[in-house]
Design an enzyme around this catalytic site. Structure first.
Site, PDB file in Angstrom:
ATOM      1  N   HIS A  45       0.822  -1.212   0.000  1.00  0.00           N
ATOM      2  CA  HIS A  45       0.000   0.000   0.000  1.00  0.00           C
ATOM      3  C   HIS A  45       0.860   1.269   0.000  1.00  0.00           C
ATOM      4  CE1 HIS A  45       1.314  -0.013   4.087  1.00  0.00           C
ATOM      5  NE2 HIS A  45       0.732   1.162   4.289  1.00  0.00           N
ATOM      6  N   HIS A  60       1.624   6.832  -0.338  1.00  0.00           N
ATOM      7  CA  HIS A  60       0.841   6.027   0.610  1.00  0.00           C
ATOM      8  C   HIS A  60      -0.599   5.938   0.125  1.00  0.00           C
ATOM      9  CE1 HIS A  60      -1.074   4.727   4.338  1.00  0.00           C
ATOM     10  NE2 HIS A  60       0.135   4.418   4.778  1.00  0.00           N
TER      11      HIS A  60
END
Length: 178
Positions: A45, A60
């Site tokens: 992620h 992110h």
């Protein structure tokens, strides 16, 4: 979007670094600049890209998406790989992520504010792959006091957090250390 609008106090408060965020409408994250992949989180992620000028940029995807354990993310690059601006880094199923994560706001942060400054922002408007989000420049090197450069301290502790020292705890530890 401006970082202040990211629905997470660590990112919104700039504790992880300065930059901007996107609210993705597609199914992939692309390299913000030419550079090298420094690291990819095991949950896929998040990753860090080192730009050609040495700046490290944290990408992110979403808020609290580390809890998904990598489910719903496919990395198309590996640590150490060179990438070109606009190259696909991670693909994902946006609808499935929106159902599982509190937000898909995606911060893109310069992680070393002592070495690099965001000097121009292009937030608050729609962007396409290849459009600039922000411009960074190196900061002048600062002299450090010799009495501080020799001082070190160590302390070991056990962190009983489900995802280790991730964004929030790491940012608070870094702020306290400063």
């Amino acid at each position: 979007m401006p970082l202040a609008e990211v629905p997470d106090p660590v990112f919104a408060g700039g504790l992880m670094g300065d930059g901007a965020a996107i609210d993705p409408v597609g199914s992939s994250l692309h390299a913000p600049c030419d550079g090298t992949i420094v690291s990819i989180h095991a949950a896929r992620h998040a990753m860090v890209v080192r730009a050609q000028n040495g700046a490290e940029i944290l990408l992110h995807l979403g808020i609290d998406t580390v809890a998904l354990g990598g489910d719903r993310f496919v990395a198309h690059v590996a640590a150490g790989q060179s990438v070109r601006a606009g190259e696909r880094l991670i693909s994902f199923d946006l609808d499935r992520l929106l159902a599982a994560a509190p937000s898909m706001a995606t911060p893109m942060l310069v992680t070393d504010p002592d070495a690099f400054a965001v000097v121009e922002r292009h937030d608050g408007c729609g962007v396409e792959v290849g459009d600039p989000l922000f411009v960074i420049e190196p900061r002048p090197a600062r002299a450090t006091a010799s009495s501080r450069s020799d001082a070190t301290s160590e302390r070991y502790l056990t962190v009983s957090l489900p995802h280790g020292i991730h964004a929030r705890p790491a940012a608070r530890i870094a702020a306290a250390a400063r």
